[in-house]
Design a protein around this motif. Structure first.
Motif, mmCIF file in Angstrom:
data_model
loop_
_atom_site.group_PDB
_atom_site.id
_atom_site.type_symbol
_atom_site.label_atom_id
_atom_site.label_comp_id
_atom_site.label_asym_id
_atom_site.label_seq_id
_atom_site.Cartn_x
_atom_site.Cartn_y
_atom_site.Cartn_z
ATOM 1 N N SER A 154 0.804 -1.227 0.000
ATOM 2 C CA SER A 154 0.000 0.000 0.000
ATOM 3 C C SER A 154 0.836 1.275 0.000
ATOM 4 C CB SER A 154 -0.959 0.003 1.198
ATOM 5 O OG SER A 154 -1.764 1.152 1.178
ATOM 6 N N ALA A 155 1.827 1.363 0.877
ATOM 7 C CA ALA A 155 2.632 2.584 0.984
ATOM 8 C C ALA A 155 4.111 2.278 0.794
ATOM 9 C CB ALA A 155 2.401 3.250 2.342
ATOM 10 N N SER A 156 4.420 1.323 -0.079
ATOM 11 C CA SER A 156 5.796 0.841 -0.194
ATOM 12 C C SER A 156 6.777 1.936 -0.584
ATOM 13 C CB SER A 156 5.868 -0.308 -1.203
ATOM 14 O OG SER A 156 5.355 0.079 -2.463
ATOM 15 N N HIS A 157 6.395 2.832 -1.502
ATOM 16 C CA HIS A 157 7.342 3.846 -1.954
ATOM 17 C C HIS A 157 7.544 4.957 -0.926
ATOM 18 C CE1 HIS A 157 6.446 2.224 -6.108
ATOM 19 N NE2 HIS A 157 7.752 2.146 -6.001
ATOM 20 N N ILE A 158 6.595 5.145 -0.040
ATOM 21 C CA ILE A 158 6.760 6.146 1.010
ATOM 22 C C ILE A 158 7.571 5.566 2.167
ATOM 23 C CG2 ILE A 158 5.572 7.586 2.712
ATOM 24 C CD1 ILE A 158 3.231 7.766 0.782
ATOM 25 N N VAL A 159 7.155 4.433 2.668
ATOM 26 C CA VAL A 159 7.824 3.832 3.824
ATOM 27 C C VAL A 159 9.194 3.298 3.438
ATOM 28 C CG1 VAL A 159 7.657 2.066 5.606
ATOM 29 C CG2 VAL A 159 5.608 3.279 4.871
ATOM 30 N N GLY A 160 9.302 2.702 2.242
ATOM 31 C CA GLY A 160 10.571 2.124 1.824
ATOM 32 C C GLY A 160 10.770 0.736 2.397
ATOM 33 N N HIS A 161 12.030 0.301 2.503
ATOM 34 C CA HIS A 161 12.327 -1.018 3.054
ATOM 35 C C HIS A 161 13.753 -1.044 3.573
ATOM 36 C CE1 HIS A 161 13.790 -1.266 -1.130
ATOM 37 N NE2 HIS A 161 14.668 -2.155 -0.684
ATOM 38 N N VAL A 162 14.098 -2.134 4.255
ATOM 39 C CA VAL A 162 15.435 -2.320 4.824
ATOM 40 C C VAL A 162 16.080 -3.544 4.193
ATOM 41 C CG1 VAL A 162 14.779 -1.251 7.010
ATOM 42 C CG2 VAL A 162 14.550 -3.737 6.732
ATOM 43 N N ASN A 163 17.392 -3.703 4.435
ATOM 44 C CA ASN A 163 18.071 -4.894 3.944
ATOM 45 C C ASN A 163 18.049 -5.990 5.002
ATOM 46 O OD1 ASN A 163 19.989 -4.149 5.833
ATOM 47 N ND2 ASN A 163 21.575 -3.649 4.349
ATOM 48 N N ILE A 164 18.759 -7.073 4.763
ATOM 49 C CA ILE A 164 18.732 -8.220 5.658
ATOM 50 C C ILE A 164 19.288 -7.882 7.038
ATOM 51 C CG2 ILE A 164 21.017 -9.083 4.995
ATOM 52 C CD1 ILE A 164 17.894 -11.265 5.560
ATOM 53 N N ASP A 165 20.133 -6.829 7.100
ATOM 54 C CA ASP A 165 20.708 -6.407 8.377
ATOM 55 C C ASP A 165 19.918 -5.264 9.020
ATOM 56 O OD1 ASP A 165 22.927 -8.211 8.429
ATOM 57 O OD2 ASP A 165 23.863 -7.021 6.852
ATOM 58 N N ASN A 166 18.694 -5.032 8.519
ATOM 59 C CA ASN A 166 17.786 -4.040 9.099
ATOM 60 C C ASN A 166 18.275 -2.602 8.919
ATOM 61 O OD1 ASN A 166 15.206 -4.477 10.057
ATOM 62 N ND2 ASN A 166 15.734 -4.123 12.184
ATOM 63 N N LEU A 167 19.004 -2.351 7.867
ATOM 64 C CA LEU A 167 19.450 -0.995 7.541
ATOM 65 C C LEU A 167 18.586 -0.450 6.407
ATOM 66 C CD1 LEU A 167 23.331 -1.477 7.632
ATOM 67 C CD2 LEU A 167 21.895 -0.380 9.356
ATOM 68 N N GLY A 168 18.129 0.803 6.534
ATOM 69 C CA GLY A 168 17.219 1.394 5.570
ATOM 70 C C GLY A 168 17.837 1.567 4.190
ATOM 71 N N LEU A 169 17.098 1.142 3.167
ATOM 72 C CA LEU A 169 17.581 1.249 1.787
ATOM 73 C C LEU A 169 16.792 2.252 0.966
ATOM 74 C CD1 LEU A 169 18.314 -2.446 0.704
ATOM 75 C CD2 LEU A 169 19.900 -0.730 1.580
ATOM 76 N N ALA A 170 15.530 2.495 1.306
ATOM 77 C CA ALA A 170 14.690 3.352 0.470
ATOM 78 C C ALA A 170 13.624 4.024 1.326
ATOM 79 C CB ALA A 170 14.040 2.536 -0.650
ATOM 80 N N GLY A 171 13.008 5.053 0.744
ATOM 81 C CA GLY A 171 11.895 5.724 1.398
ATOM 82 C C GLY A 171 12.255 6.313 2.749
ATOM 83 N N MET A 172 11.243 6.403 3.611
ATOM 84 C CA MET A 172 11.457 7.002 4.932
ATOM 85 C C MET A 172 12.324 6.119 5.825
ATOM 86 S SD MET A 172 10.112 9.906 4.607
ATOM 87 C CE MET A 172 10.123 10.535 6.281
ATOM 88 N N GLU A 173 12.432 4.848 5.520
ATOM 89 C CA GLU A 173 13.371 3.990 6.257
ATOM 90 C C GLU A 173 14.800 4.502 6.058
ATOM 91 O OE1 GLU A 173 12.623 1.916 8.442
ATOM 92 O OE2 GLU A 173 11.251 0.331 7.827
ATOM 93 N N ARG A 174 15.128 4.841 4.838
ATOM 94 C CA ARG A 174 16.461 5.377 4.570
ATOM 95 C C ARG A 174 16.618 6.769 5.187
ATOM 96 N NH1 ARG A 174 19.186 6.434 -1.388
ATOM 97 N NH2 ARG A 174 21.237 7.085 -0.630
ATOM 98 N N TYR A 175 15.554 7.558 5.152
ATOM 99 C CA TYR A 175 15.601 8.888 5.765
ATOM 100 C C TYR A 175 15.929 8.787 7.254
ATOM 101 C CZ TYR A 175 13.817 13.191 7.884
ATOM 102 O OH TYR A 175 13.681 14.333 8.642
ATOM 103 N N ILE A 176 15.319 7.816 7.943
ATOM 104 C CA ILE A 176 15.589 7.625 9.371
ATOM 105 C C ILE A 176 17.071 7.352 9.605
ATOM 106 C CG2 ILE A 176 15.171 6.061 11.320
ATOM 107 C CD1 ILE A 176 12.282 5.775 10.281
ATOM 108 N N ASP A 177 17.662 6.494 8.776
ATOM 109 C CA ASP A 177 19.088 6.205 8.917
ATOM 110 C C ASP A 177 19.933 7.447 8.648
ATOM 111 O OD1 ASP A 177 18.315 3.666 9.433
ATOM 112 O OD2 ASP A 177 19.500 2.707 7.866
ATOM 113 N N GLN A 178 19.508 8.269 7.686
ATOM 114 C CA GLN A 178 20.270 9.469 7.348
ATOM 115 C C GLN A 178 20.224 10.525 8.450
ATOM 116 O OE1 GLN A 178 18.453 10.570 3.625
ATOM 117 N NE2 GLN A 178 19.861 9.333 2.411
ATOM 118 N N GLN A 179 19.256 10.410 9.339
ATOM 119 C CA GLN A 179 19.153 11.369 10.448
ATOM 120 C C GLN A 179 20.052 11.009 11.622
ATOM 121 O OE1 GLN A 179 17.420 14.248 9.761
ATOM 122 N NE2 GLN A 179 17.498 13.075 7.851
#
Length: 588
Positions: free
Chosen positions: A183-208
């Motif tokens: 539903s909101a995949s492009h907004i929320v994004g996703h993480v890799n196998i080690d739980n690090l953000g790769l896209a979307g707001m998941e990546r934004y959180i890591d960048q902060q």
């Protein structure tokens, strides 16, 4: 028997010889025998001591191995941050969009593996898709640590434990779970196998700073403060559903939509299809290769791609002329004949072949009339105005990977003319929506945000880009086109929808394709006091409503359905009739 008798006779003879010895000879014989016995005892003592020391060393080593930490603890070099929590992600109403769940991963210590074949065979009874060859290679590597399978289910862990395999263990980890799926995949994004953000707001959180804290080992398993987004998951689900169905029904390559709050710049919903499930960001085909077609769903066409937005740009061209006071709503421009310039002929799609008022230019989407307005402002004024609206620079927002607009290196008159009706400049749909919001919200440009923002916060960062009178004129033009022009296909009774279609020839290999369109529709509602902008796009549709391929037959109906289904959720109630009229209800 003969041999035994012979030995007995020898011993008896030696005894008689010894008895016959006397004096010094007898003493010497006895002394030599004692020395031999003493030497034998010493050698035996040394041998026993040697064995004792050896067994003591082996025992001490076994005790050391038994009490020491497992080899895996020092071999993978993760600290407590290996099980560090990520913050939950919530929508504006507190609905869960992303969270961590506890899981375990399977590892092996090849140095402790006794029979690699047996281990592979037994693991395959639980992990049915196990790669036998690769697993055997890992188990025979002789290394201290090897991952065998990440993020097992509780059932898989239980079944493997029951196998009782030495040298096999489990490590606790975190796995990201997205309740809303696609539903909101492009907004929320996703993480890799080690739980690090790769896209979307998941990546934004890591960048902060989260990624840096984790790398420094300063995170742990403690629950973190949730991150709340501006989107409404209810509206998001509808927008994504409409885009997906339009892509299928209109046989298009892609589709998308965004809803923007014109007063705060908050993104209420944004969808781009094809998309993907962040719970399974990649897929493996039966032959073991990665499904590249599925991974194309990662591409977010609303903020990460640029397009020539077609006639939606006529909104900005007319606003430019009004703001520069080169025209008024009562002005008339000559659209009676095509424009010949630089080897090109510019004509209207369905020309009226007569002079047109400014509302008629907008209503009939006249390329000739729009080009005449751009010519009145001039090349430099045209470029400055689009820059002021944020259409020629990279958009500022939290979403990573925002695309940079494209424009001619050198603006000539032909460039200004074609850009006036949406060809020659490519922008992202999201920044197009933000610029359109400035046209109808009183003239303030507000950078879009995916985080909650109040009106006061928006006011502190907004900047005036057009006069209030220009904004009022644009509201009139949007309303006019919604009632009389191509916007009628998006009109929802009771919600006063106004907007502008855009049907652009798609650029294929650097050339315009006359039979392939990129369609868009930008709308505001309710136009008497705009609260939201809705922008829909559909890429290369083969058909549409009543068989048409233009924006009026594809993108506009998408906007109509989105507004009809989401307006009440957004707090916009329908109104019928004039506010000044008083209905008399009589109960008979």
């Amino acid at each position: 028997m003969g041999m035994i008798a012979f030995v007995v006779r020898l011993k008896s003879r030696a005894h008689f010889i010894l008895q016959g010895k006397t004096g010094a000879n007898a003493a010497a014989f006895i002394g030599a025998a004692e020395r031999r016995k003493r030497d034998a005892r010493q050698r035996l003592t040394i041998l026993i001591a040697g064995f004792a020391v050896m067994y003591l060393a082996i025992g001490a080593r076994l005790v050391q191995y038994g009490t020491a930490e497992p080899i895996v603890a020092g071999s993978i070099h993760f600290g407590d941050n290996a099980v560090a929590s990520r913050p939950d992600i919530l929508d504006r109403n507190g609905e869960l969009l992303a969270t961590d769940i506890n899981t375990v991963s399977l590892y092996a210590e090849p140095r402790r593996i006794v029979d690699a074949d047996e281990v592979v065979e037994k693991l395959a009874t639980v992990l049915h898709d196990l790669d036998w060859g690769e697993t055997y290679k890992k188990l025979r590597s002789g290394s201290a640590f090897q991952w065998l399978r990440r993020q097992l289910t509780p059932r898989q862990q239980s079944d493997i434990l029951a196998l009782g395999l030495p040298g096999i263990g489990f490590r606790p980890e975190k796995r990201r779970f997205y309740p809303g799926g696609v539903s909101a995949s492009h907004i929320v994004g996703h993480v890799n196998i080690d739980n690090l953000g790769l896209a979307g707001m998941e990546r934004y959180i890591d960048q902060q700073g989260y990624a840096d804290l984790r790398a420094a080992g300063l995170t742990n398993d403690t629950r973190l403060e949730p991150v709340r987004l501006s989107i409404d998951v209810r509206v998001q689900h509808i927008v994504r559903e409409v885009a997906a169905r339009a892509m299928k029904d209109y046989q298009a390559e892609a589709a998308g939509a965004v809803i923007l709050d014109v007063e705060t710049g908050e993104v209420i919903a944004m969808a781009s299809v094809p998309d993907y499930d962040p719970n399974q960001p990649s897929r493996t085909l039966p032959d073991g290769t990665v499904d590249k077609e599925y991974e194309k769903g990662w591409f977010n066409r609303i903020s990460n791609a640029t397009f020539e937005m077609g006639s939606t740009f006529k909104s900005f061209t007319l606003a430019m002329g009004l703001d520069a006071e080169k025209i008024t709503l009562n002005s008339v421009v000559d659209a009676s004949r095509p424009i010949h310039m630089g080897g090109f002929t510019i004509r209207d799609f369905k020309g009226k072949n007569r002079p047109l008022t400014i509302p008629e230019v907008f209503q009939y989407s006249s390329n000739i009339g729009t080009a005449a307005v751009a010519d009145k402002v001039g090349i430099e004024g045209h470029r400055e105005f689009l820059t002021r609206l944020g259409l020629l620079s990279k958009m500022e927002t939290e979403m990573p990977g925002v695309a940079m607009p494209t424009q001619p290196k050198t603006w000539k008159k032909i460039n200004s003319v074609t850009i006036s009706f949406g060809h020659g400049v490519a922008t992202t749909p999201l920044q197009t929506a933000a610029a359109a919001a400035a046209l109808i919200n009183g003239g303030s440009l507000i950078n879009p945000t995916f985080l909650p923002r109040s009106k006061d916060q928006a006011a502190s960062i907004s900047r005036a880009v057009i006069k209030e009178k220009t904004s009022a004129d644009m509201r009139y033009l949007y309303t006019w086109n919604g009632l009389k022009g191509s916007g009628r296909a998006a009109q929802v009774e009771g919600f006063n929808v106004g907007g502008k279609t855009g049907t652009a020839d798609k650029v294929i290999n650097g050339r315009y394709a006359s039979d392939i369109n990129f369609n868009a529709f930008v709308a505001g509602f309710p136009m008497d006091k705009p609260k939201f902008v809705v922008l829909t796009i559909i890429d290369a549709p083969k058909t549409g409503v009543h068989g048409g391929r233009t924006a009026a037959s594809t993108a506009a109906p998408m906007t109509k359905e989105i507004i009809a289904r989401t307006a009440a959720l957004l707090g916009v109630m329908p109104r019928f009739g004039s506010e000044d009229s008083q209905e008399l209800l009589v109960n008979y």
